[in-house]
Write an enzyme that holds these catalytic residues in place. Structure first.
Site, mmCIF file in Angstrom:
data_model
loop_
_atom_site.group_PDB
_atom_site.id
_atom_site.type_symbol
_atom_site.label_atom_id
_atom_site.label_comp_id
_atom_site.label_asym_id
_atom_site.label_seq_id
_atom_site.Cartn_x
_atom_site.Cartn_y
_atom_site.Cartn_z
ATOM 1 N N CYS A 106 0.836 -1.204 0.000
ATOM 2 C CA CYS A 106 0.000 0.000 0.000
ATOM 3 C C CYS A 106 0.876 1.260 0.000
ATOM 4 O O CYS A 106 1.499 1.556 -1.011
ATOM 5 C CB CYS A 106 -0.988 -0.023 1.158
ATOM 6 S SG CYS A 106 -2.369 1.130 0.911
ATOM 7 N N HIS A 208 -3.606 -5.028 0.090
ATOM 8 C CA HIS A 208 -3.150 -5.517 1.395
ATOM 9 C C HIS A 208 -3.207 -7.044 1.440
ATOM 10 O O HIS A 208 -4.135 -7.627 2.021
ATOM 11 C CB HIS A 208 -4.006 -4.924 2.520
ATOM 12 C CG HIS A 208 -3.667 -3.512 2.867
ATOM 13 N ND1 HIS A 208 -2.711 -3.190 3.811
ATOM 14 C CD2 HIS A 208 -4.136 -2.338 2.374
ATOM 15 C CE1 HIS A 208 -2.614 -1.869 3.906
ATOM 16 N NE2 HIS A 208 -3.463 -1.335 3.037
ATOM 17 N N GLU A 210 -1.643 -9.031 3.243
ATOM 18 C CA GLU A 210 -1.543 -9.563 4.612
ATOM 19 C C GLU A 210 -2.917 -9.815 5.231
ATOM 20 O O GLU A 210 -3.036 -10.614 6.163
ATOM 21 C CB GLU A 210 -0.717 -8.612 5.495
ATOM 22 C CG GLU A 210 -1.418 -7.384 6.009
ATOM 23 C CD GLU A 210 -1.583 -6.265 4.986
ATOM 24 O OE1 GLU A 210 -2.172 -5.221 5.327
ATOM 25 O OE2 GLU A 210 -1.115 -6.435 3.833
#
Length: 232
Positions: A106, A208, A210
């Site tokens: 990001c 994102h 994650e």
């Protein structure tokens, strides 16, 4: 031995540092040992931090100061955090000098791009006609698909030419930094992933991953690839 991954943190006006656990969890799942890097100013300390880590994850957060890519700040740009900008650009330069693997997520992809001389769209909705919603309200499913370019490292990880990602940003890469190449774009042309060809490991993702490691296997593989590079 698990490689030590330095996480670049969010820094507030009081110079407090924090990082969301999703980054920590993703690195752990991928086989790495995450450590939070604090705000420091001394160049010798930055060199020592870089020396002590096997790779670096530049995390998400607020907007970078446009002065770093030669532009005046627009009204639509968020308020920068000068301390974070200064630290991350200095640490990036040292990590590159020592050839340590780097992953940007990001804001992180934007830091990588700016550090290599690239520029940013300060605000997608006001600068790109026909742009899709890249920062969706919390109540909407924050997902869209990206087009994965063949022959790129991402193409080896994705399950096809299209990949489902999440989206929480209002800025994006505009002019690419020196040497960077595109790995994926959104349907509106916004750059979603970049890499640096060659032996040096440098990847950046605008979404994102994650937050998707438990539900989408290909996003976990992004971290596994990074951690593997940090193990060499």
């Amino acid at each position: 031995m698990k490689p030590i991954i330095g996480l670049l943190a969010e820094i507030d006006d009081e110079l407090k540092c924090k990082v969301k656990h999703t980054y920590v969890h993703a690195i752990e799942l991928a086989g790495g040992a995450p450590v939070l890097l604090p705000y420091v100013e001394d160049a010798a300390v930055i060199r020592r931090l870089v020396e002590g880590c096997d790779g670096f994850l530049f995390t998400g957060g607020g907007d970078i100061g446009p002065r770093y890519y030669g532009e005046a700040m627009r009204e639509t740009c968020g308020t920068p955090t000068p301390a974070r900008d200064t630290l991350e650009l200095a640490l990036f330069a040292e990590a590159v000098r020592t050839d340590k693997p780097i992953l940007g997520i990001c804001r992180g992809i934007q830091v990588l791009n700016v550090a290599l001389g690239g520029t940013l769209h300060q605000d997608i909705p006001s600068e790109i006609d026909g742009a899709i919603a890249h920062r969706k309200p919390e109540e909407d499913p924050p997902l869209h698909e990206v087009n994965v370019l063949p022959g790129t490292p991402l193409a080896l990880i994705a399950n096809g030419a299209r990949m489902t990602v999440n989206t929480y940003h209002h800025q994006a890469v505009k002019a690419l930094g020196a040497g960077l190449q595109v790995m994926a774009t959104a349907d509106d042309g916004v750059i979603e992933a970049v890499y640096l060809p060659g032996e040096r490991y440098l990847r950046g993702y605008q979404w994102h991953p994650e937050r998707l490691v438990e539900s989408h296997e290909e996003h976990l593989r992004l971290f596994e690839e990074f951690v593997a590079a940090c193990s060499h």
